[in-house]
Design a protein around this motif. Structure first.
Motif, PDB file in Angstrom:
ATOM      1  N   LYS A 113       0.611  -1.293   0.061  1.00 19.67           N
ATOM      2  CA  LYS A 113       0.031   0.075   0.164  1.00 19.67           C
ATOM      3  C   LYS A 113       0.976   1.296   0.455  1.00 19.67           C
ATOM      4  O   LYS A 113       1.781   1.148   0.707  1.00 19.67           O
ATOM      5  CB  LYS A 113      -0.933  -0.197   1.909  1.00 19.67           C
ATOM      6  CG  LYS A 113      -1.901  -1.320   1.465  1.00 19.67           C
ATOM      7  CD  LYS A 113      -2.761  -0.808   2.441  1.00 19.67           C
ATOM      8  CE  LYS A 113      -4.134  -1.787   2.134  1.00 19.67           C
ATOM      9  NZ  LYS A 113      -5.018  -1.806   2.179  1.00 19.67           N
ATOM     10  N   TYR A 114       0.539   2.214  -0.666  1.00 21.46           N
ATOM     11  CA  TYR A 114       0.878   3.473  -0.902  1.00 21.46           C
ATOM     12  C   TYR A 114       0.207   4.451  -0.054  1.00 21.46           C
ATOM     13  O   TYR A 114      -0.758   4.876  -1.003  1.00 21.46           O
ATOM     14  CB  TYR A 114       1.603   3.898  -2.116  1.00 21.46           C
ATOM     15  CG  TYR A 114       2.808   2.385  -2.212  1.00 21.46           C
ATOM     16  CD1 TYR A 114       3.894   2.499  -2.539  1.00 21.46           C
ATOM     17  CD2 TYR A 114       2.422   1.220  -3.096  1.00 21.46           C
ATOM     18  CE1 TYR A 114       5.078   1.263  -2.243  1.00 21.46           C
ATOM     19  CE2 TYR A 114       3.239   0.067  -3.443  1.00 21.46           C
ATOM     20  CZ  TYR A 114       4.058   1.066  -3.318  1.00 21.46           C
ATOM     21  OH  TYR A 114       5.604  -0.758  -3.343  1.00 21.46           O
ATOM     22  N   SER A 115       0.575   5.614   0.025  1.00 19.45           N
ATOM     23  CA  SER A 115      -0.146   6.624   0.367  1.00 19.45           C
ATOM     24  C   SER A 115       0.032   7.529   0.282  1.00 19.45           C
ATOM     25  O   SER A 115       0.852   8.543  -0.255  1.00 19.45           O
ATOM     26  CB  SER A 115       0.164   7.423   1.981  1.00 19.45           C
ATOM     27  OG  SER A 115      -0.400   7.962   2.541  1.00 19.45           O
ATOM     28  N   SER A 116      -1.064   8.415  -0.586  1.00 14.37           N
ATOM     29  CA  SER A 116      -0.746   9.826  -1.302  1.00 14.37           C
ATOM     30  C   SER A 116      -0.479  10.583  -0.767  1.00 14.37           C
ATOM     31  O   SER A 116      -0.020  11.561  -1.703  1.00 14.37           O
ATOM     32  CB  SER A 116      -2.204  10.450  -2.367  1.00 14.37           C
ATOM     33  OG  SER A 116      -3.219  10.510  -1.590  1.00 14.37           O
ATOM     34  N   SER A 117      -0.526  10.706   0.281  1.00 10.83           N
ATOM     35  CA  SER A 117      -0.151  12.131   1.687  1.00 10.83           C
ATOM     36  C   SER A 117       1.374  11.700   1.870  1.00 10.83           C
ATOM     37  O   SER A 117       2.211  13.066   2.500  1.00 10.83           O
ATOM     38  CB  SER A 117      -0.916  12.173   2.719  1.00 10.83           C
ATOM     39  OG  SER A 117      -0.699  11.217   3.547  1.00 10.83           O
ATOM     40  N   LYS A 118       2.174  10.447   1.459  1.00  7.70           N
ATOM     41  CA  LYS A 118       3.231  10.637   2.016  1.00  7.70           C
ATOM     42  C   LYS A 118       4.513  11.169   0.538  1.00  7.70           C
ATOM     43  O   LYS A 118       3.943  10.907  -0.796  1.00  7.70           O
ATOM     44  CB  LYS A 118       3.878   8.879   1.973  1.00  7.70           C
ATOM     45  CG  LYS A 118       5.236   9.137   2.316  1.00  7.70           C
ATOM     46  CD  LYS A 118       5.663   7.392   2.987  1.00  7.70           C
ATOM     47  CE  LYS A 118       7.199   7.611   2.872  1.00  7.70           C
ATOM     48  NZ  LYS A 118       7.201   5.580   3.321  1.00  7.70           N
ATOM     49  N   THR A 129       4.916  12.014  -5.040  1.00  9.17           N
ATOM     50  CA  THR A 129       4.170  10.886  -3.560  1.00  9.17           C
ATOM     51  C   THR A 129       4.140   9.361  -3.734  1.00  9.17           C
ATOM     52  O   THR A 129       4.604   9.306  -4.944  1.00  9.17           O
ATOM     53  CB  THR A 129       2.676  11.667  -4.090  1.00  9.17           C
ATOM     54  OG1 THR A 129       1.603  11.340  -4.872  1.00  9.17           O
ATOM     55  CG2 THR A 129       2.856  12.718  -3.668  1.00  9.17           C
ATOM     56  N   GLU A 131       1.219   7.993  -4.245  1.00 12.96           N
ATOM     57  CA  GLU A 131       0.552   7.814  -5.566  1.00 12.96           C
ATOM     58  C   GLU A 131       1.387   7.502  -6.380  1.00 12.96           C
ATOM     59  O   GLU A 131       1.062   6.759  -7.302  1.00 12.96           O
ATOM     60  CB  GLU A 131      -0.834   8.608  -5.134  1.00 12.96           C
ATOM     61  CG  GLU A 131      -1.823   8.433  -6.686  1.00 12.96           C
ATOM     62  CD  GLU A 131      -2.217   7.392  -6.223  1.00 12.96           C
ATOM     63  OE1 GLU A 131      -2.594   7.358  -7.904  1.00 12.96           O
ATOM     64  OE2 GLU A 131      -2.375   6.465  -5.485  1.00 12.96           O
ATOM     65  N   GLN A 132       1.862   8.402  -6.987  1.00 15.64           N
ATOM     66  CA  GLN A 132       2.806   7.990  -8.203  1.00 15.64           C
ATOM     67  C   GLN A 132       3.946   6.934  -7.877  1.00 15.64           C
ATOM     68  O   GLN A 132       3.933   6.242  -8.884  1.00 15.64           O
ATOM     69  CB  GLN A 132       3.175   9.752  -8.609  1.00 15.64           C
ATOM     70  CG  GLN A 132       3.201  11.098  -8.416  1.00 15.64           C
ATOM     71  CD  GLN A 132       3.652  12.167  -8.523  1.00 15.64           C
ATOM     72  OE1 GLN A 132       4.016  12.607  -6.635  1.00 15.64           O
ATOM     73  NE2 GLN A 132       4.256  12.743  -9.405  1.00 15.64           N
ATOM     74  N   ARG A 134       3.072   4.286  -6.620  1.00 20.82           N
ATOM     75  CA  ARG A 134       1.987   3.637  -6.781  1.00 20.82           C
ATOM     76  C   ARG A 134       1.429   2.736  -8.112  1.00 20.82           C
ATOM     77  O   ARG A 134       1.498   1.801  -8.543  1.00 20.82           O
ATOM     78  CB  ARG A 134       1.105   3.536  -6.029  1.00 20.82           C
ATOM     79  CG  ARG A 134      -0.573   2.579  -5.794  1.00 20.82           C
ATOM     80  CD  ARG A 134      -1.723   3.195  -5.814  1.00 20.82           C
ATOM     81  NE  ARG A 134      -2.460   3.948  -6.640  1.00 20.82           N
ATOM     82  CZ  ARG A 134      -2.834   3.837  -7.895  1.00 20.82           C
ATOM     83  NH1 ARG A 134      -2.859   2.581  -8.409  1.00 20.82           N
ATOM     84  NH2 ARG A 134      -3.178   4.818  -8.642  1.00 20.82           N
ATOM     85  N   GLN A 135       1.297   3.952  -8.979  1.00 21.62           N
ATOM     86  CA  GLN A 135       1.310   4.001 -10.011  1.00 21.62           C
ATOM     87  C   GLN A 135       2.224   3.090 -11.238  1.00 21.62           C
ATOM     88  O   GLN A 135       1.807   2.167 -12.048  1.00 21.62           O
ATOM     89  CB  GLN A 135       1.088   5.657 -11.215  1.00 21.62           C
ATOM     90  CG  GLN A 135      -0.067   5.910 -10.431  1.00 21.62           C
ATOM     91  CD  GLN A 135      -0.299   7.084 -10.886  1.00 21.62           C
ATOM     92  OE1 GLN A 135       0.554   7.965 -11.711  1.00 21.62           O
ATOM     93  NE2 GLN A 135      -1.193   7.822 -11.063  1.00 21.62           N
TER      94      GLN A 135
END
Length: 400
Positions: A113-118, A129, A131-132, A134-135
């Motif tokens: 899991k990856y946090s968009s706020s991290k 981030t 989220e990037q 994670r993509q």
């Protein structure tokens, strides 16, 4: 080809290539264009890397082709580009994600899991981030299918993708600062080529691909534009002229020296390739020293090689032809390159293959014209490395 090439030390070249590859990755350079999603017999996929050394699997008695000073620069041959001409998460690896979905997978064997706020990295004021990341990582998990990745493997992939993002960003920013632009038509052509390739591979429409990859056409084209500017910049900034290459050649002439030598080998392995006993080794050394004395007293070296050498080069009087530094195992190389033409090394030289009596017969330098192309490429790589080091510092790159 004769078995005399057994004494060539390919492992030294492998170490050199591995050092270069490690150095590149440590500087944030990832050639993701060499990672492809491929389908195996069971319909699963795995990543294959073209940039692995061609000499990765070595057989002890492998017959190896003679190398030249030109191929001495092979350690950088497979470093195709300082950055990749591909969209990491959404195109190259996104193909694996699409494939995983198409065969009914809902979850890969491994995920994280990856946090968009991290914030995972910063380049100046630009933040990357979770989220990037994670993509780029999710498609990788689907490519591996049911194969579970270790934490160490996942960490390594994450590091590579973060390196890729920050490297592309600094090259893009510097390219923009230098006034480099790309035509909209070029971006559209790159987009069309990539989408067309995926359509043919996975039999999906453009809309299906966009939806499954969960990224808009505009975002894909924006990243493509960045990469094109980055590539254009680093290509111009690291250009090497023929004059620069020739200057390097003239100032480092010894790197292109080749010597010719003959040898007599008293082997320390038996007919089945097993190492002989210590007692037999002692007898072999004693025999080699007697042969060396005969050679020093003026007995024809070629005739001694034909009579005593266990190497197939004995058929040619022990002649090994010309070779460059880095081709032979170190003890043999050091002895051969220390001699003058016609001189016999004053001691028996021991290697893993046995005891050698060595005579230098000739020397020459590779002509500039024969090494120019590889030399230009090598010096270009050096320029790229220096440019990237400076830019990472200039733009205050930090990996969180």
């Amino acid at each position: 080809m004769s078995e005399d090439k057994k004494i060539i030390n390919d492992n030294e070249e492998i170490k050199a290539e591995d050092t270069i590859n490690e150095e590149i990755n440590n500087k944030g350079v990832l050639d993701v264009s060499t990672e492809e999603a491929v389908e195996d017999n069971e319909g699963e996929s795995e990543l294959v890397e073209e940039n692995k050394s061609e000499n990765e699997e070595i057989v002890k008695n492998e017959v190896v082709e003679e190398k030249t000073a030109k191929t001495k620069l092979k350690k950088i041959k497979n470093t195709k580009s300082i950055i990749a001409m591909a969209i990491v998460g959404c195109i190259c690896l996104g193909a694996g994600f699409t494939y995983g979905k198409s065969v009914g997978r809902t979850l890969p064997a491994t995920s994280r899991k990856y946090s968009s706020s991290k914030i995972v990295a910063t380049v100046g004021d630009t933040k990357f981030t979770g989220e990037q990341l994670r993509q780029k990582m999710d498609p990788l998990f689907y490519i591996n299918g049911k194969t579970k990745l270790s934490d160490e493997e996942i960490d390594a992939y994450e590091s590579s993708f973060i390196d890729y993002m920050t490297t592309t960003e600094v090259l893009y920013l510097e390219g923009k600062a230098e006034g480099i632009t790309v035509e909209k038509e070029d971006v559209e052509n790159e987009y069309s080529t990539l989408i067309s390739s995926l359509q043919q591979t996975y039999n999906l429409t453009e809309d299906d691909l966009i939806n499954k990859l969960n990224i808009s056409k505009e975002d894909i084209e924006k990243e493509l534009e960045k990469e094109l500017i980055a590539v254009e910049y680093i290509g111009k900034a690291s250009e090497v002229t023929e004059e620069e290459a020739e200057k390097y050649y003239n100032n480092n002439k010894d790197e292109f020296l080749k010597v010719r030598a003959s040898h007599i080998l008293i082997s320390n392995t038996d007919d089945e390739g097993n190492t002989v006993s210590d007692e037999q080794k002692a007898k072999n050394k004693e025999e080699a020293e007697k042969i060396l004395k005969q050679a020093q007293q003026g007995v024809d070296f070629a005739q001694l090689a034909k009579e005593y050498s266990s190497d197939s080069s004995s058929e040619n009087g022990g002649d090994l032809d010309f070779f460059s530094k880095g081709q032979m195992v170190e003890p043999f190389e050091n002895a051969a390159f220390s001699l003058k033409n016609g001189e016999i090394y004053p001691e028996v030289v021991e290697t893993d293959y046995g005891y050698h009596i060595i005579k230098k017969t000739d020397e020459k330098y590779d002509e500039f014209s024969t090494v120019k192309e590889d030399l230009v490429y090598y010096l270009g790589y050096e320029k790229q490395s220096n440019i990237l080091d400076n830019l990472l510092e200039k733009y205050n790159v930090e990996v969180k």
